[in-house]
Design an enzyme around this catalytic site. Structure first.
Site, PDB file in Angstrom:
ATOM      1  N   CYS A 286      47.165  31.073  43.927  1.00 15.54           N
ATOM      2  CA  CYS A 286      46.944  32.508  44.170  1.00 15.54           C
ATOM      3  C   CYS A 286      47.857  33.065  45.264  1.00 15.54           C
ATOM      4  O   CYS A 286      48.044  34.271  45.358  1.00 15.54           O
ATOM      5  CB  CYS A 286      45.487  32.772  44.518  1.00 15.54           C
ATOM      6  SG  CYS A 286      44.390  32.388  43.145  1.00 15.54           S
TER       7      CYS A 286
ATOM      8  N   HIS B 261      45.762  40.043  47.741  1.00 16.77           N
ATOM      9  CA  HIS B 261      45.408  39.269  46.545  1.00 16.77           C
ATOM     10  C   HIS B 261      44.011  39.701  46.116  1.00 16.77           C
ATOM     11  O   HIS B 261      43.133  39.917  46.949  1.00 16.77           O
ATOM     12  CB  HIS B 261      45.436  37.772  46.876  1.00 16.77           C
ATOM     13  CG  HIS B 261      44.851  36.932  45.791  1.00 16.77           C
ATOM     14  ND1 HIS B 261      45.247  37.054  44.477  1.00 16.77           N
ATOM     15  CD2 HIS B 261      43.884  35.965  45.813  1.00 16.77           C
ATOM     16  CE1 HIS B 261      44.549  36.189  43.743  1.00 16.77           C
ATOM     17  NE2 HIS B 261      43.728  35.527  44.532  1.00 16.77           N
TER      18      HIS B 261
ATOM     19  N   ASN C 174      40.703  38.246  38.948  1.00 14.39           N
ATOM     20  CA  ASN C 174      41.646  37.477  39.760  1.00 14.39           C
ATOM     21  C   ASN C 174      42.750  36.946  38.841  1.00 14.39           C
ATOM     22  O   ASN C 174      42.505  36.057  38.032  1.00 14.39           O
ATOM     23  CB  ASN C 174      40.893  36.335  40.451  1.00 14.39           C
ATOM     24  CG  ASN C 174      41.793  35.479  41.336  1.00 14.39           C
ATOM     25  OD1 ASN C 174      43.015  35.580  41.282  1.00 14.39           O
ATOM     26  ND2 ASN C 174      41.176  34.632  42.134  1.00 14.39           N
TER      27      ASN C 174
HETATM   28  O1  UT7 Z   1      41.927  33.309  44.386  1.00 15.88           O
HETATM   29  C1  UT7 Z   1      41.728  32.072  44.968  1.00 15.88           C
HETATM   30  C2  UT7 Z   1      40.733  32.154  46.020  1.00 15.88           C
HETATM   31  N1  UT7 Z   1      39.416  32.290  45.440  1.00 15.88           N
HETATM   32  C3  UT7 Z   1      38.522  33.029  46.072  1.00 15.88           C
HETATM   33  O2  UT7 Z   1      38.857  33.656  47.045  1.00 15.88           O
HETATM   34  C4  UT7 Z   1      37.109  33.008  45.578  1.00 15.88           C
HETATM   35  C5  UT7 Z   1      36.183  32.959  46.757  1.00 15.88           C
HETATM   36  N2  UT7 Z   1      34.772  32.879  46.395  1.00 15.88           N
HETATM   37  C6  UT7 Z   1      34.093  33.935  45.869  1.00 15.88           C
HETATM   38  O3  UT7 Z   1      34.662  34.960  45.547  1.00 15.88           O
HETATM   39  C7  UT7 Z   1      32.601  33.808  45.737  1.00 15.88           C
HETATM   40  O4  UT7 Z   1      32.156  32.687  46.448  1.00 15.88           O
HETATM   41  C8  UT7 Z   1      32.112  33.719  44.270  1.00 15.88           C
HETATM   42  C9  UT7 Z   1      32.265  35.062  43.596  1.00 15.88           C
HETATM   43  C10 UT7 Z   1      32.891  32.658  43.533  1.00 15.88           C
HETATM   44  C11 UT7 Z   1      30.632  33.342  44.228  1.00 15.88           C
HETATM   45  O5  UT7 Z   1      29.864  34.281  44.974  1.00 15.88           O
HETATM   46  P1  UT7 Z   1      28.788  33.781  46.049  1.00 15.88           P
HETATM   47  O6  UT7 Z   1      28.146  34.974  46.586  1.00 15.88           O
HETATM   48  O7  UT7 Z   1      29.502  32.863  47.007  1.00 15.88           O
HETATM   49  O8  UT7 Z   1      27.767  33.005  45.130  1.00 15.88           O
HETATM   50  P2  UT7 Z   1      27.320  31.465  45.190  1.00 15.88           P
HETATM   51  O9  UT7 Z   1      28.421  30.595  44.712  1.00 15.88           O
HETATM   52  O10 UT7 Z   1      26.707  31.197  46.506  1.00 15.88           O
HETATM   53  O11 UT7 Z   1      26.176  31.461  44.083  1.00 15.88           O
HETATM   54  C12 UT7 Z   1      24.964  32.228  44.265  1.00 15.88           C
HETATM   55  C13 UT7 Z   1      24.089  32.034  43.057  1.00 15.88           C
HETATM   56  C14 UT7 Z   1      23.909  30.577  42.654  1.00 15.88           C
HETATM   57  O12 UT7 Z   1      22.577  30.438  42.205  1.00 15.88           O
HETATM   58  P3  UT7 Z   1      21.467  29.794  43.174  1.00 15.88           P
HETATM   59  O13 UT7 Z   1      21.979  28.423  43.520  1.00 15.88           O
HETATM   60  O14 UT7 Z   1      21.395  30.703  44.368  1.00 15.88           O
HETATM   61  O15 UT7 Z   1      20.256  29.790  42.313  1.00 15.88           O
HETATM   62  C15 UT7 Z   1      24.826  30.425  41.490  1.00 15.88           C
HETATM   63  O16 UT7 Z   1      24.418  29.422  40.593  1.00 15.88           O
HETATM   64  O17 UT7 Z   1      24.679  32.686  41.908  1.00 15.88           O
HETATM   65  C16 UT7 Z   1      24.733  31.767  40.831  1.00 15.88           C
HETATM   66  N3  UT7 Z   1      25.901  32.095  40.013  1.00 15.88           N
HETATM   67  C17 UT7 Z   1      25.870  32.980  39.021  1.00 15.88           C
HETATM   68  N4  UT7 Z   1      24.887  33.738  38.514  1.00 15.88           N
HETATM   69  C18 UT7 Z   1      25.194  34.556  37.506  1.00 15.88           C
HETATM   70  C19 UT7 Z   1      27.164  31.608  40.142  1.00 15.88           C
HETATM   71  N5  UT7 Z   1      27.956  32.181  39.208  1.00 15.88           N
HETATM   72  C20 UT7 Z   1      27.177  33.032  38.517  1.00 15.88           C
HETATM   73  C21 UT7 Z   1      27.434  33.906  37.450  1.00 15.88           C
HETATM   74  N6  UT7 Z   1      26.410  34.653  36.978  1.00 15.88           N
HETATM   75  N7  UT7 Z   1      28.653  34.043  36.891  1.00 15.88           N
END
Ligand code: UT7
Length: 324
Positions: free
Chosen positions: A114, A251, A281
Protein backbone atom coordinates in the site's frame (compact mmCIF):
# COMPACT_ATOMS: atom_id res chain seq x y z
CA UNK A 1 19.83 25.28 -8.35
CA UNK A 2 18.38 21.83 -7.71
CA UNK A 3 16.57 19.44 -9.97
CA UNK A 4 12.89 19.04 -9.12
CA UNK A 5 10.46 16.38 -10.29
CA UNK A 6 7.34 18.26 -11.31
CA UNK A 7 4.02 16.47 -11.75
CA UNK A 8 2.99 17.56 -15.23
CA UNK A 9 0.19 15.07 -15.80
CA UNK A 10 -2.00 12.59 -13.99
CA UNK A 11 -4.47 9.95 -15.04
CA UNK A 12 -6.43 7.07 -13.63
CA UNK A 13 -8.53 4.11 -14.56
CA UNK A 14 -11.15 2.12 -12.67
CA UNK A 15 -12.69 -1.14 -13.87
CA UNK A 16 -16.32 -0.76 -14.96
CA UNK A 17 -17.85 -3.10 -12.42
CA UNK A 18 -18.90 -1.50 -9.12
CA UNK A 19 -19.59 -3.80 -6.18
CA UNK A 20 -21.60 -2.36 -3.30
CA UNK A 21 -21.51 -3.43 0.33
CA UNK A 22 -25.02 -4.85 -0.02
CA UNK A 23 -23.83 -7.05 -2.87
CA UNK A 24 -20.99 -8.41 -0.69
CA UNK A 25 -23.43 -9.00 2.17
CA UNK A 26 -25.19 -11.54 -0.05
CA UNK A 27 -22.14 -13.81 -0.11
CA UNK A 28 -20.30 -13.15 3.19
CA UNK A 29 -21.56 -12.55 6.73
CA UNK A 30 -21.29 -8.75 6.72
CA UNK A 31 -23.48 -5.67 6.35
CA UNK A 32 -23.42 -2.28 4.70
CA UNK A 33 -23.73 -0.80 8.18
CA UNK A 34 -20.62 -2.58 9.55
CA UNK A 35 -18.45 -1.79 6.53
CA UNK A 36 -19.53 1.85 6.34
CA UNK A 37 -19.12 2.50 10.07
CA UNK A 38 -15.76 0.76 10.46
CA UNK A 39 -14.12 1.76 7.19
CA UNK A 40 -16.13 4.43 5.32
CA UNK A 41 -16.25 2.14 2.27
CA UNK A 42 -19.55 2.01 0.37
CA UNK A 43 -18.46 0.47 -2.92
CA UNK A 44 -15.36 -0.61 -4.83
CA UNK A 45 -14.48 -1.38 -8.45
CA UNK A 46 -13.58 -4.95 -9.38
CA UNK A 47 -11.67 -5.92 -12.51
CA UNK A 48 -13.46 -7.98 -15.14
CA UNK A 49 -12.41 -11.55 -15.84
CA UNK A 50 -9.22 -11.41 -17.87
CA UNK A 51 -8.63 -7.73 -17.05
CA UNK A 52 -5.12 -7.58 -15.63
CA UNK A 53 -3.10 -5.11 -13.58
CA UNK A 54 -1.18 -4.13 -16.73
CA UNK A 55 -4.46 -3.35 -18.53
CA UNK A 56 -5.52 -0.95 -15.77
CA UNK A 57 -2.00 0.52 -15.58
CA UNK A 58 -1.86 1.10 -19.32
CA UNK A 59 -5.11 3.06 -19.33
CA UNK A 60 -4.00 5.20 -16.37
CA UNK A 61 -0.61 5.81 -18.01
CA UNK A 62 -2.18 6.84 -21.32
CA UNK A 63 -4.51 9.22 -19.49
CA UNK A 64 -1.59 10.75 -17.55
CA UNK A 65 0.49 11.23 -20.71
CA UNK A 66 -2.48 12.84 -22.50
CA UNK A 67 -3.21 15.10 -19.51
CA UNK A 68 0.40 16.25 -19.41
CA UNK A 69 0.72 16.56 -23.19
CA UNK A 70 3.72 14.22 -23.03
CA UNK A 71 4.59 11.87 -25.90
CA UNK A 72 5.53 8.26 -25.19
CA UNK A 73 8.95 8.72 -26.81
CA UNK A 74 9.81 11.40 -24.25
CA UNK A 75 9.50 8.93 -21.35
CA UNK A 76 12.86 7.71 -20.01
CA UNK A 77 11.60 5.46 -17.25
CA UNK A 78 8.49 3.68 -15.98
CA UNK A 79 8.31 2.85 -12.28
CA UNK A 80 5.22 0.81 -11.49
CA UNK A 81 4.12 0.01 -7.96
CA UNK A 82 2.08 -3.14 -7.53
CA UNK A 83 1.66 -6.09 -5.22
CA UNK A 84 -0.52 -7.84 -7.80
CA UNK A 85 1.65 -8.18 -10.92
CA UNK A 86 0.26 -9.94 -13.99
CA UNK A 87 2.88 -12.66 -13.55
CA UNK A 88 5.73 -13.46 -11.17
CA UNK A 89 7.97 -12.07 -13.90
CA UNK A 90 8.56 -10.07 -16.03
CA UNK A 91 7.73 -6.82 -14.34
CA UNK A 92 4.27 -5.44 -15.09
CA UNK A 93 6.05 -2.17 -15.93
CA UNK A 94 7.72 -3.88 -18.90
CA UNK A 95 4.33 -5.06 -20.18
CA UNK A 96 3.01 -1.51 -19.90
CA UNK A 97 6.13 -0.24 -21.67
CA UNK A 98 5.47 -2.56 -24.63
CA UNK A 99 1.75 -1.76 -24.70
CA UNK A 100 2.55 1.97 -24.78
CA UNK A 101 4.82 1.38 -27.78
CA UNK A 102 7.82 2.62 -25.79
CA UNK A 103 11.01 1.07 -27.12
CA UNK A 104 13.68 3.02 -25.26
CA UNK A 105 14.45 3.69 -21.62
CA UNK A 106 13.77 1.32 -18.73
CA UNK A 107 10.80 -0.06 -16.84
CA UNK A 108 10.59 -1.90 -13.54
CA UNK A 109 8.22 -2.66 -10.68
CA UNK A 110 8.43 -1.58 -7.07
CA UNK A 111 6.91 -3.69 -4.33
CA UNK A 112 5.89 -1.92 -1.14
CA UNK A 113 2.20 -2.91 -1.11
CA UNK A 114 0.00 0.00 0.00
CA UNK A 115 3.02 2.33 0.31
CA UNK A 116 4.08 1.38 -3.20
CA UNK A 117 3.18 4.64 -4.86
CA UNK A 118 5.19 6.69 -2.35
CA UNK A 119 8.13 4.32 -2.84
CA UNK A 120 7.83 4.52 -6.64
CA UNK A 121 7.59 8.31 -6.51
CA UNK A 122 10.67 8.45 -4.33
CA UNK A 123 12.65 6.16 -6.67
CA UNK A 124 11.59 8.23 -9.69
CA UNK A 125 12.43 11.51 -7.94
CA UNK A 126 15.90 10.21 -7.13
CA UNK A 127 16.48 9.12 -10.75
CA UNK A 128 15.58 12.65 -11.82
CA UNK A 129 17.74 14.29 -9.14
CA UNK A 130 20.67 12.07 -10.14
CA UNK A 131 20.27 13.14 -13.76
CA UNK A 132 19.52 9.60 -14.96
CA UNK A 133 16.04 10.40 -16.25
CA UNK A 134 14.17 13.55 -17.26
CA UNK A 135 10.66 12.26 -17.83
CA UNK A 136 9.28 9.45 -15.70
CA UNK A 137 5.94 7.70 -15.64
CA UNK A 138 5.04 6.61 -12.10
CA UNK A 139 2.14 4.19 -11.87
CA UNK A 140 0.29 2.54 -9.01
CA UNK A 141 -1.87 -0.34 -10.24
CA UNK A 142 -3.57 -3.24 -8.50
CA UNK A 143 -6.03 -6.05 -8.94
CA UNK A 144 -6.25 -6.88 -5.25
CA UNK A 145 -9.50 -8.76 -5.92
CA UNK A 146 -7.31 -11.59 -7.25
CA UNK A 147 -5.49 -12.13 -3.93
CA UNK A 148 -8.49 -11.85 -1.61
CA UNK A 149 -10.00 -14.78 0.22
CA UNK A 150 -13.62 -14.08 -0.69
CA UNK A 151 -14.78 -16.16 2.29
CA UNK A 152 -12.83 -14.02 4.80
CA UNK A 153 -15.08 -11.10 5.76
CA UNK A 154 -12.29 -9.41 7.71
CA UNK A 155 -10.37 -8.67 4.49
CA UNK A 156 -12.52 -9.18 1.38
CA UNK A 157 -14.77 -6.18 2.06
CA UNK A 158 -11.85 -3.76 2.30
CA UNK A 159 -10.12 -3.76 -1.07
CA UNK A 160 -10.78 -2.73 -4.65
CA UNK A 161 -9.05 -2.63 -8.04
CA UNK A 162 -7.76 0.37 -10.00
CA UNK A 163 -4.79 2.29 -11.30
CA UNK A 164 -3.43 5.81 -11.18
CA UNK A 165 -0.40 7.42 -12.78
CA UNK A 166 1.57 10.63 -12.84
CA UNK A 167 4.15 11.97 -15.27
CA UNK A 168 7.16 13.60 -13.64
CA UNK A 169 9.40 16.00 -15.49
CA UNK A 170 12.78 17.42 -14.47
CA UNK A 171 12.70 21.17 -13.91
CA UNK A 172 15.25 23.36 -12.25
CA UNK A 173 14.22 24.83 -8.92
CA UNK A 174 15.70 27.21 -6.39
CA UNK A 175 15.97 24.59 -3.66
CA UNK A 176 13.26 26.20 -1.53
CA UNK A 177 9.81 25.00 -0.51
CA UNK A 178 8.39 27.47 -3.03
CA UNK A 179 9.69 25.31 -5.89
CA UNK A 180 7.18 23.34 -7.91
CA UNK A 181 7.67 19.58 -7.77
CA UNK A 182 8.53 16.95 -5.19
CA UNK A 183 10.10 18.76 -2.22
CA UNK A 184 11.05 15.58 -0.37
CA UNK A 185 10.15 11.94 0.11
CA UNK A 186 10.47 9.90 3.31
CA UNK A 187 10.46 6.10 3.31
CA UNK A 188 10.38 3.65 6.20
CA UNK A 189 9.98 -0.06 6.70
CA UNK A 190 10.04 -2.46 9.61
CA UNK A 191 10.05 -6.09 8.55
CA UNK A 192 9.44 -7.33 12.06
CA UNK A 193 5.71 -6.78 11.53
CA UNK A 194 5.44 -9.29 8.68
CA UNK A 195 2.83 -11.43 10.42
CA UNK A 196 0.34 -8.59 10.84
CA UNK A 197 -0.18 -8.09 7.10
CA UNK A 198 1.00 -10.50 4.42
CA UNK A 199 -0.02 -12.82 1.60
CA UNK A 200 0.17 -16.51 2.48
CA UNK A 201 1.73 -17.62 -0.78
CA UNK A 202 4.46 -16.88 -3.29
CA UNK A 203 6.77 -18.46 -5.84
CA UNK A 204 9.57 -19.32 -3.43
CA UNK A 205 7.45 -20.42 -0.48
CA UNK A 206 4.30 -22.19 -1.63
CA UNK A 207 4.49 -21.92 -5.44
CA UNK A 208 1.01 -20.44 -5.25
CA UNK A 209 -0.23 -16.85 -5.32
CA UNK A 210 -1.81 -16.86 -1.87
CA UNK A 211 -4.35 -14.64 -0.13
CA UNK A 212 -4.19 -11.48 1.97
CA UNK A 213 -4.04 -12.05 5.72
CA UNK A 214 -4.34 -9.13 8.09
CA UNK A 215 -4.60 -8.48 11.80
CA UNK A 216 -6.70 -5.37 11.11
CA UNK A 217 -6.79 -3.83 14.56
CA UNK A 218 -3.02 -4.14 15.02
CA UNK A 219 -2.34 -2.65 11.59
CA UNK A 220 -4.73 0.17 12.42
CA UNK A 221 -2.84 1.06 15.60
CA UNK A 222 0.54 1.08 13.84
CA UNK A 223 -0.89 3.08 10.93
CA UNK A 224 -2.11 6.02 13.00
CA UNK A 225 1.19 6.29 14.87
CA UNK A 226 3.53 5.78 11.89
CA UNK A 227 1.59 8.12 9.63
CA UNK A 228 1.52 10.91 12.20
CA UNK A 229 5.29 10.52 12.60
CA UNK A 230 6.15 10.49 8.92
CA UNK A 231 3.97 13.50 8.02
CA UNK A 232 5.70 15.42 10.81
CA UNK A 233 9.06 14.33 9.42
CA UNK A 234 8.14 15.52 5.90
CA UNK A 235 7.02 18.94 7.10
CA UNK A 236 10.03 19.41 9.39
CA UNK A 237 12.47 18.46 6.61
CA UNK A 238 11.16 21.41 4.60
CA UNK A 239 10.82 23.88 7.46
CA UNK A 240 7.03 23.84 7.01
CA UNK A 241 4.13 23.51 9.43
CA UNK A 242 0.72 21.86 8.99
CA UNK A 243 -0.71 25.35 8.44
CA UNK A 244 1.27 25.58 5.19
CA UNK A 245 -0.51 22.57 3.69
CA UNK A 246 -3.23 23.00 1.11
CA UNK A 247 -4.12 19.32 0.73
CA UNK A 248 -3.65 15.94 2.32
CA UNK A 249 -3.91 13.08 -0.19
CA UNK A 250 -3.56 9.98 1.97
CA UNK A 251 -3.58 6.29 1.19
CA UNK A 252 -7.19 5.21 1.32
CA UNK A 253 -7.45 2.24 3.68
CA UNK A 254 -9.91 3.41 6.29
CA UNK A 255 -11.82 6.66 6.79
CA UNK A 256 -10.98 6.62 10.52
CA UNK A 257 -7.23 6.42 9.86
CA UNK A 258 -7.45 9.27 7.34
CA UNK A 259 -9.49 11.43 9.72
CA UNK A 260 -7.04 10.76 12.53
CA UNK A 261 -4.11 12.06 10.43
CA UNK A 262 -6.17 15.04 9.27
CA UNK A 263 -7.11 15.93 12.86
CA UNK A 264 -3.49 15.71 14.04
CA UNK A 265 -2.54 18.14 11.28
CA UNK A 266 -5.52 20.33 12.28
CA UNK A 267 -6.61 20.30 8.64
CA UNK A 268 -10.12 21.31 7.69
CA UNK A 269 -11.81 18.05 6.53
CA UNK A 270 -12.52 19.70 3.17
CA UNK A 271 -8.72 19.77 2.60
CA UNK A 272 -8.41 16.01 2.98
CA UNK A 273 -9.04 14.09 -0.24
CA UNK A 274 -11.22 11.08 0.53
CA UNK A 275 -12.03 8.40 -2.04
CA UNK A 276 -12.17 5.34 0.19
CA UNK A 277 -15.97 5.50 0.10
CA UNK A 278 -16.15 4.69 -3.63
CA UNK A 279 -12.74 3.05 -4.28
CA UNK A 280 -12.14 0.97 -1.16
CA UNK A 281 -8.48 0.24 -0.49
CA UNK A 282 -6.75 -0.05 -3.87
CA UNK A 283 -3.29 -0.43 -2.29
CA UNK A 284 -0.58 1.17 -4.47
CA UNK A 285 -3.22 2.73 -6.71
CA UNK A 286 -5.08 4.64 -4.02
CA UNK A 287 -2.94 7.80 -3.81
CA UNK A 288 -2.66 8.48 -7.56
CA UNK A 289 -6.38 7.69 -7.93
CA UNK A 290 -7.24 10.20 -5.20
CA UNK A 291 -4.75 12.78 -6.47
CA UNK A 292 -6.09 12.50 -9.98
CA UNK A 293 -9.69 12.83 -8.83
CA UNK A 294 -8.92 16.05 -6.93
CA UNK A 295 -6.88 17.47 -9.82
CA UNK A 296 -9.50 16.60 -12.43
CA UNK A 297 -12.38 18.12 -10.47
CA UNK A 298 -10.38 21.30 -9.96
CA UNK A 299 -9.76 21.09 -6.22
CA UNK A 300 -5.97 20.82 -6.38
CA UNK A 301 -4.51 23.81 -8.20
CA UNK A 302 -1.08 24.46 -9.58
CA UNK A 303 1.29 25.81 -6.93
CA UNK A 304 -0.56 24.27 -3.99
CA UNK A 305 1.23 22.25 -1.34
CA UNK A 306 0.13 18.61 -1.22
CA UNK A 307 1.13 16.00 1.35
CA UNK A 308 0.93 12.35 0.31
CA UNK A 309 1.25 9.52 2.84
CA UNK A 310 0.77 5.77 3.05
CA UNK A 311 1.25 2.71 5.21
CA UNK A 312 1.17 -0.93 4.18
CA UNK A 313 2.42 -4.48 4.45
CA UNK A 314 6.04 -5.00 5.38
CA UNK A 315 5.43 -2.82 7.30
CA UNK A 316 6.26 -0.02 4.93
CA UNK A 317 5.23 3.60 5.29
CA UNK A 318 6.20 6.93 3.85
CA UNK A 319 5.29 10.44 2.82
CA UNK A 320 5.99 12.85 0.00
CA UNK A 321 5.59 16.60 0.04
CA UNK A 322 4.80 18.02 -3.37
CA UNK A 323 4.15 21.51 -4.66
CA UNK A 324 1.74 20.77 -7.45
O1 UT7 B 1 -3.71 -0.59 3.43
C1 UT7 B 1 -2.87 -1.33 4.24
C2 UT7 B 1 -3.07 -0.97 5.64
N1 UT7 B 1 -4.31 -1.52 6.12
C3 UT7 B 1 -5.01 -0.83 7.00
O2 UT7 B 1 -4.65 0.27 7.30
C4 UT7 B 1 -6.19 -1.49 7.64
C5 UT7 B 1 -6.21 -1.16 9.10
N2 UT7 B 1 -7.29 -1.79 9.84
C6 UT7 B 1 -8.59 -1.40 9.71
O3 UT7 B 1 -8.93 -0.59 8.87
C7 UT7 B 1 -9.59 -1.97 10.68
O4 UT7 B 1 -8.92 -2.62 11.73
C8 UT7 B 1 -10.59 -2.95 10.03
C9 UT7 B 1 -11.56 -2.19 9.16
C10 UT7 B 1 -9.85 -3.99 9.22
C11 UT7 B 1 -11.40 -3.68 11.10
O5 UT7 B 1 -12.07 -2.73 11.94
P1 UT7 B 1 -11.98 -2.85 13.53
O6 UT7 B 1 -12.80 -1.78 14.08
O7 UT7 B 1 -10.52 -2.89 13.90
O8 UT7 B 1 -12.70 -4.24 13.77
P2 UT7 B 1 -12.12 -5.57 14.47
O9 UT7 B 1 -11.14 -6.23 13.57
O10 UT7 B 1 -11.73 -5.25 15.86
O11 UT7 B 1 -13.44 -6.46 14.50
C12 UT7 B 1 -14.58 -6.08 15.29
C13 UT7 B 1 -15.66 -7.11 15.10
C14 UT7 B 1 -15.18 -8.54 15.27
O12 UT7 B 1 -16.22 -9.25 15.91
P3 UT7 B 1 -16.14 -9.55 17.49
O13 UT7 B 1 -14.87 -10.33 17.68
O14 UT7 B 1 -16.09 -8.21 18.16
O15 UT7 B 1 -17.38 -10.33 17.73
C15 UT7 B 1 -15.06 -9.03 13.87
O16 UT7 B 1 -15.23 -10.42 13.76
O17 UT7 B 1 -16.19 -7.03 13.76
C16 UT7 B 1 -16.19 -8.33 13.18
N3 UT7 B 1 -15.99 -8.18 11.74
C17 UT7 B 1 -16.98 -8.00 10.88
N4 UT7 B 1 -18.31 -7.92 11.04
C18 UT7 B 1 -19.06 -7.72 9.95
C19 UT7 B 1 -14.80 -8.17 11.07
N5 UT7 B 1 -15.05 -7.99 9.75
C20 UT7 B 1 -16.38 -7.88 9.62
C21 UT7 B 1 -17.22 -7.67 8.51
N6 UT7 B 1 -18.55 -7.59 8.73
N7 UT7 B 1 -16.75 -7.53 7.26
Amino acid sequence: MVMRSVIVGCGSYLPARIVTNDELARTVDTSDEWITQRTGIRSRHIAAEGEKTSDLALKAAQAALAHGGVAVDEVDLIVLATATPDQTFPATAAKVQAALGMTRGAAFDVQAVCSGFIYALSVADNFIKAGQARTVLVIGAETFSRILDWTDRTTCVLFGDGAGAVVLRAEEGQGTSEDRGILSTHLHSDGRHHDLLYVDGGPSSTQTVGHVRMAGQEVFKHAVVNLAEVVGEALAANGLTPGDLDWLVPHQANRRIIESTGRKLKLDPSRVVMTVDHHGNTSAASIPLALCEAVTDGRIQRGELVLLEAMGGGFTWGAALVRF
